[in-house]
Scaffold this motif. Structure first.
Motif, PDB file in Angstrom:
ATOM      1  N   ARG A   1     -14.568 -81.699 -38.362  1.00 58.73           N
ATOM      2  CA  ARG A   1     -15.263 -81.454 -37.356  1.00 58.73           C
ATOM      3  C   ARG A   1     -14.327 -80.990 -36.268  1.00 58.73           C
ATOM      4  N   GLU A   2     -13.613 -81.907 -35.909  1.00 54.63           N
ATOM      5  CA  GLU A   2     -12.638 -81.603 -34.615  1.00 54.63           C
ATOM      6  C   GLU A   2     -12.061 -80.556 -34.651  1.00 54.63           C
ATOM      7  N   ALA A   3     -11.018 -80.423 -36.067  1.00 50.12           N
ATOM      8  CA  ALA A   3     -10.696 -79.170 -36.405  1.00 50.12           C
ATOM      9  C   ALA A   3     -11.412 -77.714 -36.123  1.00 50.12           C
ATOM     10  N   ARG A   4     -12.528 -77.963 -36.625  1.00 51.88           N
ATOM     11  CA  ARG A   4     -13.594 -76.690 -36.247  1.00 51.88           C
ATOM     12  C   ARG A   4     -13.737 -76.447 -34.964  1.00 51.88           C
ATOM     13  N   ARG A   5     -14.085 -77.597 -34.175  1.00 52.75           N
ATOM     14  CA  ARG A   5     -14.392 -77.331 -32.830  1.00 52.75           C
ATOM     15  C   ARG A   5     -13.224 -76.810 -32.061  1.00 52.75           C
ATOM     16  N   LYS A   6     -11.761 -76.947 -32.437  1.00 55.86           N
ATOM     17  CA  LYS A   6     -10.679 -76.495 -31.911  1.00 55.86           C
ATOM     18  C   LYS A   6     -10.629 -75.102 -32.310  1.00 55.86           C
ATOM     19  N   ALA A   7     -10.827 -74.905 -33.430  1.00 55.83           N
ATOM     20  CA  ALA A   7     -10.809 -73.385 -34.166  1.00 55.83           C
ATOM     21  C   ALA A   7     -11.748 -72.658 -33.301  1.00 55.83           C
ATOM     22  N   ASP A   8     -12.950 -73.175 -33.051  1.00 52.23           N
ATOM     23  CA  ASP A   8     -14.135 -72.199 -32.471  1.00 52.23           C
ATOM     24  C   ASP A   8     -13.555 -71.989 -31.180  1.00 52.23           C
ATOM     25  N   ALA A   9     -13.025 -73.075 -30.312  1.00 51.82           N
ATOM     26  CA  ALA A   9     -12.603 -72.851 -28.954  1.00 51.82           C
ATOM     27  C   ALA A   9     -11.594 -71.851 -28.666  1.00 51.82           C
ATOM     28  N   ALA A  10     -10.749 -71.955 -29.793  1.00 47.45           N
ATOM     29  CA  ALA A  10      -9.486 -70.792 -29.685  1.00 47.45           C
ATOM     30  C   ALA A  10     -10.025 -69.573 -30.056  1.00 47.45           C
ATOM     31  N   ALA A  11     -10.948 -69.492 -31.017  1.00 48.07           N
ATOM     32  CA  ALA A  11     -11.403 -68.078 -31.439  1.00 48.07           C
ATOM     33  C   ALA A  11     -12.188 -67.365 -29.923  1.00 48.07           C
ATOM     34  N   GLU A  12     -12.909 -68.379 -29.407  1.00 51.89           N
ATOM     35  CA  GLU A  12     -13.765 -67.705 -28.090  1.00 51.89           C
ATOM     36  C   GLU A  12     -12.571 -67.199 -27.097  1.00 51.89           C
ATOM     37  N   GLU A  13     -11.624 -67.990 -27.038  1.00 52.96           N
ATOM     38  CA  GLU A  13     -10.680 -67.925 -25.833  1.00 52.96           C
ATOM     39  C   GLU A  13      -9.794 -66.415 -26.254  1.00 52.96           C
ATOM     40  N   ALA A  14      -9.675 -66.337 -27.649  1.00 53.22           N
ATOM     41  CA  ALA A  14      -9.004 -65.165 -28.016  1.00 53.22           C
ATOM     42  C   ALA A  14      -9.921 -64.024 -27.759  1.00 53.22           C
ATOM     43  N   GLN A  15     -11.041 -63.990 -28.197  1.00 55.51           N
ATOM     44  CA  GLN A  15     -12.047 -62.927 -27.843  1.00 55.51           C
ATOM     45  C   GLN A  15     -12.279 -62.414 -26.460  1.00 55.51           C
ATOM     46  N   ARG A  16     -12.086 -63.696 -25.755  1.00 60.20           N
ATOM     47  CA  ARG A  16     -12.226 -63.466 -24.146  1.00 60.20           C
ATOM     48  C   ARG A  16     -11.117 -62.478 -23.626  1.00 60.20           C
ATOM     49  N   LEU A  17      -9.740 -62.948 -24.098  1.00 61.39           N
ATOM     50  CA  LEU A  17      -8.689 -62.138 -23.620  1.00 61.39           C
ATOM     51  C   LEU A  17      -8.728 -60.548 -24.230  1.00 61.39           C
ATOM     52  N   GLU A  18      -9.256 -60.544 -25.347  1.00 57.38           N
ATOM     53  CA  GLU A  18      -9.193 -59.187 -25.849  1.00 57.38           C
ATOM     54  C   GLU A  18     -10.343 -58.174 -25.171  1.00 57.38           C
ATOM     55  N   THR A  19     -11.336 -58.774 -24.711  1.00 58.42           N
ATOM     56  CA  THR A  19     -12.284 -58.013 -23.948  1.00 58.42           C
ATOM     57  C   THR A  19     -11.775 -57.547 -22.474  1.00 58.42           C
ATOM     58  N   PRO A  20     -11.640 -56.276 -22.234  1.00 55.03           N
ATOM     59  CA  PRO A  20     -11.184 -55.916 -21.050  1.00 55.03           C
ATOM     60  C   PRO A  20     -12.256 -56.147 -19.811  1.00 55.03           C
TER      61      PRO A  20
END
Length: 300
Positions: free
Chosen positions: A279-298
């Motif tokens: 669960r902890e690893a999934r939470r971190k993975a979701d957070a990292a994915a959201e951050e990556a998506q935020r950075l990709e969006t101009p």
């Protein structure tokens, strides 16, 4: 490994070592794929203390076996021949040998680390008496695999131990005594007394015959009752041994159950810990994915 080798090993062991060693040999046989041998080993029963001491005597002092068996053959033959002199001599040897062998069995048991009680030594003596009286008992004892002490039963009459000596044969009457008797019969009062004695003698003989028949019947009934009692005791002992074996097996099963429960609890705790990690690893993975998506969006 075969049944003979295992049986020889088990019946030399102290009784308290029997069950665990038997279980180990059964496991070895099963591991080797010999289920029949394992089942046969499982049928071997733990000996009583006195039976074990008797087995030790056979295994550790094999030179004492043959003299006792020969003495038994001689005693049985002497009883068949009604040889009083031979019986008295062999009975004397019997007392000496049984005392010596029962003492030796006690010493062997003490040396093996399990001294026997006086009651157990008495059972060893009864076993040795049974060996002398009964050829089947002799063969069973000589195998060195007794489970219970043997019953001596009625055994042999104890020649020289309080047994009444045979009455002497009446001496032949002299010619003078015969004449005196004849003369006494010819007198009046003497004739009546002689007749009364003959009547009393006849009654006494009849009574003696009846008593002898009753004695034989009672001896036969006593022997039958003794055999039945021995058989009942043997059945009880076997049932008691089975209860003891099942109790030991139940204890082993409970210990295995406790170990399995402990292992299950440990495994469950590990699973919970691993689940929290997931669960902890999934939470971190979701957070990292959201951050990556935020950075990709101009930015607008």
């Amino acid at each position: 490994m075969d049944l003979e080798t295992v049986a020889d090993e088990l019946y030399r062991l102290r009784p308290e070592q029997f069950t665990a060693t038997r279980a180990a040999r059964m496991a070895e046989a099963r591991t080797a794929g010999d289920r029949a041998l394992a089942d046969s080993i499982g049928k071997l029963r733990r000996p009583s203390l006195s039976a074990w001491a008797g087995n030790l005597l056979v295994h550790e002092s094999p030179g004492e076996v043959e003299p006792l068996l020969r003495l038994g053959e001689g005693l049985r033959q002497a009883h068949r021949d009604l040889d009083g002199a031979q019986l008295r001599e062999l009975s004397r040897q019997q007392r000496v040998l049984i005392t010596a062998l029962s003492r030796q069995a006690g010493q062997l048991a003490a040396q093996a680390g399990h001294p026997i009680t006086e009651a157990a030594r008495h059972e060893v003596e009864n076993t040795l008496r049974a060996v002398l009286a009964d050829p089947d008992a002799a063969r069973e004892w000589a195998s060195g695999r007794l489970v219970r002490p043997l019953a001596a039963g009625t055994g042999f009459p104890a020649m020289g131990e309080g047994a009444a000596p045979a009455p002497p044969r009446p001496a032949a009457r002299t010619a003078g005594a015969a004449k005196t008797s004849k003369a006494a019969k010819s007198t009046g009062p003497g004739k009546a007394e002689a007749a009364e004695r003959r009547r009393r003698l006849t009654r006494a003989r009849k009574e003696a015959d009846r008593a002898a028949r009753e004695l034989r019947a009672r001896e036969k009934a006593a022997a039958t009752a003794s055999r039945e009692a021995f058989a009942a005791k043997k059945n009880w002992d076997e049932a008691q041994q089975r209860v003891s074996d099942l109790t030991a097996e139940l204890q082993h099963a409970r210990e295995a159950q406790q170990q399995a429960r402990s292992a299950e609890q440990t495994a469950r705790e590990r699973a919970r810990t691993a689940d929290r990690g997931v669960r902890e690893a999934r939470r971190k993975a979701d957070a990292a994915a959201e951050e990556a998506q935020r950075l990709e969006t101009p930015e607008q």
